[in-house]
Design a protein around this motif. Structure first.
Motif, PDB file in Angstrom:
ATOM      1  N   SER A   1     -11.171  20.224   4.175  1.00  0.00           N
ATOM      2  CA  SER A   1     -10.756  19.749   2.865  1.00  0.00           C
ATOM      3  C   SER A   1     -10.067  21.113   2.439  1.00  0.00           C
ATOM      4  O   SER A   1      -9.480  21.945   2.704  1.00  0.00           O
TER       5      SER A   1
ATOM      6  N   ALA B   1      -8.479  17.467   7.163  1.00  0.00           N
ATOM      7  CA  ALA B   1      -7.896  16.857   5.971  1.00  0.00           C
ATOM      8  C   ALA B   1      -7.505  18.136   4.975  1.00  0.00           C
ATOM      9  O   ALA B   1      -8.117  17.799   3.915  1.00  0.00           O
TER      10      ALA B   1
ATOM     11  N   SER C   1      -6.082  19.693   2.105  1.00  0.00           N
ATOM     12  CA  SER C   1      -5.132  19.372   1.128  1.00  0.00           C
ATOM     13  C   SER C   1      -3.830  20.324   1.114  1.00  0.00           C
ATOM     14  O   SER C   1      -2.724  19.736   0.762  1.00  0.00           O
TER      15      SER C   1
ATOM     16  N   HIS D   1      -8.780  14.206  10.855  1.00  0.00           N
ATOM     17  CA  HIS D   1      -9.244  13.336   9.628  1.00  0.00           C
ATOM     18  C   HIS D   1     -10.052  11.922  10.009  1.00  0.00           C
ATOM     19  O   HIS D   1     -10.229  11.686  11.297  1.00  0.00           O
TER      20      HIS D   1
ATOM     21  N   ASP E   1     -10.064   7.852   5.545  1.00  0.00           N
ATOM     22  CA  ASP E   1      -9.416   8.632   4.450  1.00  0.00           C
ATOM     23  C   ASP E   1      -8.221   8.286   4.113  1.00  0.00           C
ATOM     24  O   ASP E   1      -7.705   7.210   4.624  1.00  0.00           O
TER      25      ASP E   1
ATOM     26  N   ASN F   1      -3.867  11.967   2.926  1.00  0.00           N
ATOM     27  CA  ASN F   1      -4.643  12.979   3.691  1.00  0.00           C
ATOM     28  C   ASN F   1      -4.169  12.944   5.365  1.00  0.00           C
ATOM     29  O   ASN F   1      -3.896  13.946   5.965  1.00  0.00           O
TER      30      ASN F   1
ATOM     31  N   HIS G   1     -13.469  11.083   4.219  1.00  0.00           N
ATOM     32  CA  HIS G   1     -12.832  12.520   4.013  1.00  0.00           C
ATOM     33  C   HIS G   1     -13.742  13.466   4.852  1.00  0.00           C
ATOM     34  O   HIS G   1     -13.059  14.436   5.385  1.00  0.00           O
TER      35      HIS G   1
END
Length: 375
Positions: free
Chosen positions: A253, A288, A290, A314, A318, A322, A344
């Motif tokens: 993330s 994933a 961002s 991922h 999710d 993403n 996520h």
């Protein structure tokens, strides 16, 4: 040991399966390479001190840093093992049992655990090292982030977990470096290094990854940029935790921002000699992330230009947004793509599958890879 090139016949290998120094002041005067000989030879160390023995605390901390020692504190002063015999014997028996059951195989018969109070031991020569250094156990530590001037430019501290070889404590010319594998685990905004351990991922990586895999889970803030990551990278190298060569970085993330920022800086500078990516990144596992959706195409294209393998991962549950970002990374960075069961934080939802994927990625990434110590 310093005078014998054949490590199978060193004094340590012949005699010592474990060492219990009790407030041994000589370690403060020993060459650091002498103390590093113990983890290199696979010899566990347990430093014992009294709660009222300040100097013993200092020597214990020194042994923990350079010899990978565990530290046991008993009530009392330097004679704590005499004043609290029952506690000492219980502690010693546990250590001796672990030293025997976890001992590295040697070519000499039955070395023993050595217990040495106070001034009974002296080591003062720099030592070469053999290729035996591994520990499945997870250790905890705190690293000081360092600037380019290293120890004179301290930039804060970060906590970490580690298991596997401490490559920074091994001489560069031993064969273990030929198959070196190192992975650095960062964490997302809602998580910490604890999640890598509580999920069992940290331990499973070390157990399944073989005796050349070194794993570090770091409590670096998810908002860190490339410079802060590099400062912590330098600190881990200075402490001997990592080799200082580029390694595989796993960024769930928001933590992917640090690696993406490294690529942005490299693209702007166009100076491969001062490249953030070349200094730190041997491979990148982006879970994933961002930030991947917000950077230029040229930034992501830099990874294949630098021959840095990338994996885009991922979860099945999710968000579409993403998933689309990972498809973008797959397209522009030639990333391998993995989808595993979960949301996520899919790596926590499917930890066993995640471990298998990472180990396969590590093996394909590090096969024949050569790094440069620019840390």
């Amino acid at each position: 040991a310093h005078e014998h090139a054949d490590f199978a016949h060193t004094l340590i290998a012949k005699m010592v399966r474990g060492w219990v120094p009790i407030s041994v002041g000589a370690v403060m005067m020993a060459h650091n390479d002498a103390l590093k000989m113990f983890p290199v030879e696979g010899v566990p160390v347990m430093a014992v001190r009294g709660s009222e023995d300040d100097f013993g605390g200092e020597s214990g901390a020194h042994l923990a840093r350079f010899a990978g020692a565990s530290v046991e504190v008993l009530d009392g002063d330097q004679g704590c093992y005499l004043s609290h015999v029952e506690d000492f014997v219980e502690t010693l028996l546990v250590f001796a049992n672990n030293a025997v059951t976890g001992a590295t195989a040697r070519s000499v018969p039955h070395p023993s655990t050595v217990v040495g109070p106070s001034s009974s031991v002296s080591l003062n020569k720099p030592l070469k090292a053999s290729p035996h250094a591994y520990d499945f156990e997870v250790t905890v530590g705190t690293v000081t982030a360092l600037g380019e001037t290293h120890i004179h430019d301290r930039k804060g501290e970060e906590a970490y977990y580690h298991c596997g070889p401490n490559y920074g404590r091994l001489p560069k010319d031993i064969s273990m470096h030929d198959n070196r594998q190192e992975v650095l685990l960062l964490h997302g905004a809602k998580f910490t290094k604890e999640d890598w351990k509580s999920s069992g991922i940290l331990q499973d990586l070390c157990k399944k990854g073989g005796d050349h895999l070194s794993v570090t889970a770091l409590d670096l803030t998810h908002s860190a940029l490339a410079e802060q990551l590099l400062d912590t990278f330098r600190g881990l190298y200075h402490e001997g935790v990592i080799s200082g060569e580029p390694l595989v970085i796993v960024t769930p993330s928001a933590s992917g921002k640090a690696v993406v920022n490294a690529a942005e800086i490299d693209l702007a500078k166009q100076d491969q000699q001062q490249s953030f990516l070349r200094k730190m990144v041997q491979g990148w596992v982006c879970i994933a992330c961002s930030r991947v959706g917000d950077v230029s195409e040229d930034t992501l294209k830099l990874f294949p230009q630098y021959s840095i393998p990338v994996m885009a991962m991922h979860g099945t549950n999710d968000s579409t947004t993403n998933k689309d970002k990972m498809i973008r990374l797959q397209t522009l960075a030639n990333a391998a793509k993995e989808e595993i069961e979960g949301g996520h934080a899919c790596y926590l939802d499917s930890p066993e599958k995640f471990v298998d994927i990472i180990i396969n990625f590590m093996q394909s990434t590090t096969a024949g890879a050569e790094g440069t110590n620019d840390g």
